[in-house]
Design a protein around this motif. Structure first.
Motif, mmCIF file in Angstrom:
data_model
loop_
_atom_site.group_PDB
_atom_site.id
_atom_site.type_symbol
_atom_site.label_atom_id
_atom_site.label_comp_id
_atom_site.label_asym_id
_atom_site.label_seq_id
_atom_site.Cartn_x
_atom_site.Cartn_y
_atom_site.Cartn_z
ATOM 1 N N THR A 106 0.832 -1.199 0.000
ATOM 2 C CA THR A 106 0.000 0.000 0.000
ATOM 3 C C THR A 106 0.871 1.254 0.000
ATOM 4 O O THR A 106 1.700 1.409 0.894
ATOM 5 C CB THR A 106 -0.929 -0.027 1.245
ATOM 6 O OG1 THR A 106 -1.718 -1.218 1.180
ATOM 7 C CG2 THR A 106 -1.841 1.180 1.292
ATOM 8 N N VAL A 109 2.424 3.642 3.152
ATOM 9 C CA VAL A 109 2.795 2.860 4.338
ATOM 10 C C VAL A 109 4.301 2.611 4.239
ATOM 11 O O VAL A 109 4.743 1.747 3.463
ATOM 12 C CB VAL A 109 2.013 1.531 4.424
ATOM 13 C CG1 VAL A 109 2.463 0.720 5.640
ATOM 14 C CG2 VAL A 109 0.520 1.804 4.485
ATOM 15 N N ASP A 111 6.228 4.295 2.646
ATOM 16 C CA ASP A 111 6.454 4.529 1.210
ATOM 17 C C ASP A 111 6.036 5.952 0.861
ATOM 18 O O ASP A 111 5.252 6.555 1.602
ATOM 19 C CB ASP A 111 5.610 3.534 0.391
ATOM 20 C CG ASP A 111 6.400 2.289 0.031
ATOM 21 O OD1 ASP A 111 7.639 2.346 0.036
ATOM 22 O OD2 ASP A 111 5.775 1.258 -0.280
ATOM 23 N N SER A 134 -0.871 -5.129 2.491
ATOM 24 C CA SER A 134 0.159 -4.351 3.172
ATOM 25 C C SER A 134 0.848 -5.327 4.114
ATOM 26 O O SER A 134 0.178 -6.118 4.788
ATOM 27 C CB SER A 134 -0.466 -3.199 3.954
ATOM 28 O OG SER A 134 0.581 -2.452 4.550
ATOM 29 N N ALA A 135 2.189 -5.274 4.153
ATOM 30 C CA ALA A 135 2.922 -6.263 4.949
ATOM 31 C C ALA A 135 2.536 -6.179 6.429
ATOM 32 O O ALA A 135 2.462 -7.194 7.110
ATOM 33 C CB ALA A 135 4.426 -6.043 4.774
ATOM 34 N N TYR A 180 8.920 -2.685 10.871
ATOM 35 C CA TYR A 180 9.585 -3.214 9.679
ATOM 36 C C TYR A 180 11.075 -3.309 9.986
ATOM 37 O O TYR A 180 11.654 -2.398 10.606
ATOM 38 C CB TYR A 180 9.373 -2.274 8.483
ATOM 39 C CG TYR A 180 7.989 -2.381 7.846
ATOM 40 C CD1 TYR A 180 7.141 -3.443 8.128
ATOM 41 C CD2 TYR A 180 7.541 -1.423 6.931
ATOM 42 C CE1 TYR A 180 5.889 -3.542 7.542
ATOM 43 C CE2 TYR A 180 6.283 -1.519 6.339
ATOM 44 C CZ TYR A 180 5.460 -2.579 6.656
ATOM 45 O OH TYR A 180 4.219 -2.680 6.066
ATOM 46 N N LEU A 209 6.473 -12.758 3.443
ATOM 47 C CA LEU A 209 5.025 -13.000 3.435
ATOM 48 C C LEU A 209 4.483 -13.146 2.022
ATOM 49 O O LEU A 209 4.862 -12.371 1.133
ATOM 50 C CB LEU A 209 4.312 -11.846 4.159
ATOM 51 C CG LEU A 209 4.561 -11.798 5.665
ATOM 52 C CD1 LEU A 209 4.139 -10.452 6.237
ATOM 53 C CD2 LEU A 209 3.851 -12.936 6.374
ATOM 54 N N ILE A 239 11.181 -8.573 6.125
ATOM 55 C CA ILE A 239 10.789 -8.971 7.487
ATOM 56 C C ILE A 239 9.882 -7.951 8.172
ATOM 57 O O ILE A 239 10.123 -6.747 8.118
ATOM 58 C CB ILE A 239 12.050 -9.182 8.359
ATOM 59 C CG1 ILE A 239 12.886 -10.343 7.805
ATOM 60 C CG2 ILE A 239 11.682 -9.434 9.823
ATOM 61 C CD1 ILE A 239 14.244 -10.499 8.451
HETATM 62 N N1 SAM Z 1 4.172 -0.200 1.407
HETATM 63 C C1 SAM Z 1 4.583 -1.487 1.892
HETATM 64 C C2 SAM Z 1 3.444 -2.122 2.672
HETATM 65 O O1 SAM Z 1 2.300 -1.749 2.463
HETATM 66 O O2 SAM Z 1 3.670 -3.026 3.465
HETATM 67 C C3 SAM Z 1 5.830 -1.383 2.727
HETATM 68 C C4 SAM Z 1 7.006 -0.795 2.020
HETATM 69 S S1 SAM Z 1 8.466 -0.693 2.979
HETATM 70 C C5 SAM Z 1 9.463 0.282 1.969
HETATM 71 C C6 SAM Z 1 9.202 -2.267 2.738
HETATM 72 C C7 SAM Z 1 9.214 -3.106 4.027
HETATM 73 O O3 SAM Z 1 7.940 -3.733 4.209
HETATM 74 C C8 SAM Z 1 10.200 -4.262 3.983
HETATM 75 O O4 SAM Z 1 11.503 -3.851 4.355
HETATM 76 C C9 SAM Z 1 9.600 -5.215 5.002
HETATM 77 O O5 SAM Z 1 9.913 -4.802 6.316
HETATM 78 C C10 SAM Z 1 8.106 -5.015 4.741
HETATM 79 N N2 SAM Z 1 7.638 -5.979 3.725
HETATM 80 C C11 SAM Z 1 7.245 -5.726 2.463
HETATM 81 N N3 SAM Z 1 6.891 -6.862 1.839
HETATM 82 C C12 SAM Z 1 7.063 -7.865 2.731
HETATM 83 C C13 SAM Z 1 6.878 -9.272 2.689
HETATM 84 N N4 SAM Z 1 6.448 -9.880 1.600
HETATM 85 N N5 SAM Z 1 7.151 -9.988 3.800
HETATM 86 C C14 SAM Z 1 7.586 -9.387 4.928
HETATM 87 N N6 SAM Z 1 7.785 -8.065 5.016
HETATM 88 C C15 SAM Z 1 7.527 -7.307 3.942
#
Ligand code: SAM
Length: 298
Positions: A106, A109, A111, A134-135, A180, A209, A239
């Motif tokens: 998303t 978040v 981002d 969203s993670a 995160y 995930l 993670i």
């Molecule tokens: N906008 C994204 C959201 O909605 O979750 C998050 C973006 S942020 C820059 C990236 C971080 O989200 C990663 O470093 C991790 O901590 C988490 N993340 C994103 N995808 C993930 C996944 N598939 N499994 C676990 N953590 C995840």
């Protein structure tokens, strides 16, 4: 014309009048791993808009192509958000429909996008969310920790000193916490978490995930640390850490040892007697001990 359809017509006219511009800004969630989590509404929105503002046009290009989305993309990332947002706002005002996406999950978040959405509201532009993964919510939903109240705190600081005091700030947090974390810091981060909160604190490590090597493990901080240290595979990928809230907030005004004595005495004596004896035993200031006693009583 029936009464209901007349009402609907009036509502429609009012809605159209209150909208300043015909263009809209769509905030569209994309998968965090599994491509099947791309919703049909997200795909059709991205196919139909005039322009997509993407965090990384090359990264998103692959996902978009796979879903037959040929809409032109421009970059909107943390380094150009202000200039790019102005251009997006001008285009929406000129009647264009524009969608914002991030690399995964998303937008906004942890981002980019906050500045753009704020500007859109200030300009009277309609902002339409197209929700999806969203993670943080994905991790929380599978963590096995209370979800009635929780807080999302974004990325854990990268430097050890800052990270330790960051975790210490959550000593008295009773809600479930979501953080995160990056794979190359996970061992140090769990070690700091053990020290700042407690080795017994329940932590859930949610890794990769929705992807092939998805791992979700709910254990004490100490056991998780031992396990992650021993298995380099757990130090790879993306993670999320979900941390149990504290069940008995510590009273910060007095030392933990004074609090322990105070609690013991309060179990046997009146509040006044317990405070008096605690002050005599520990030498702490009466005011602080009294306030702490009131808090224990509450
Ligand atoms: N906008 C994204 C959201 O909605 O979750 C998050 C973006 S942020 C820059 C990236 C971080 O989200 C990663 O470093 C991790 O901590 C988490 N993340 C994103 N995808 C993930 C996944 N598939 N499994 C676990 N953590 C995840």
């Amino acid at each position: 014309m029936t009464l209901i359809s007349l009402r609907t017509l009036v509502l429609l006219i009012n809605n159209t009048e209150s909208r300043k511009y015909s263009g809209r800004l769509y905030i569209v969630a994309t998968p965090i791993g599994n491509l099947q989590d791309f919703s049909p509404r997200a795909i059709s929105t991205l196919q139909q808009v005039d322009l997509i503002a993407a965090e990384d046009t090359r990264h998103s290009g692959y996902l978009l192509k796979q879903h037959d989305i040929n809409t032109h993309c421009i970059a909107l990332h943390e380094h150009n958000e202000r200039q790019s947002a102005e251009k997006v706002i001008q285009s929406v005002k000129a009647g264009k429909n524009i969608a914002l996406i991030s690399d995964a999950g998303t937008p906004l978040v942890s981002d980019p996008g906050y500045h753009l959405v704020k500007l859109a509201h200030e300009a009277g532009i309609q902002v339409t969310p197209v929700p999806g993964p969203s993670a943080m919510i994905t991790a929380l939903s599978a963590a096995g920790l209370p979800t009635d109240r929780f807080c999302f705190e974004g990325f854990v600081p990268s430097k050890s000193g800052a990270r330790k005091s960051f975790y210490q700030n959550y000593q008295n947090e009773t809600r479930t916490m979501v953080f995160y974390e990056t794979p190359h810091r996970i061992v140090d981060s769990l070690a700091d978490l053990c020290e700042a909160l407690s080795p017994d604190r329940v932590v859930v490590l949610a890794r990769e995930l929705t992807k092939t090597f998805e791992t979700i493990r709910n254990d004490s901080a100490e056991n998780l640390l031992t396990w992650v240290k021993a298995d380099p595979n757990q130090q790879k990928g993306e993670i999320v850490l979900v941390v149990q809230g504290c069940s008995k907030p510590q009273i910060t005004e007095i030392s933990p040892e004074t609090e322990r004595i105070l609690r013991l005495l309060m179990a046997e004596l009146s509040l006044k007697q317990a405070v008096k004896l605690t002050v005599e035993i520990t030498g702490e200031r009466k005011k602080g001990v009294y306030r702490a006693a009131l808090s224990v009583q509450r």
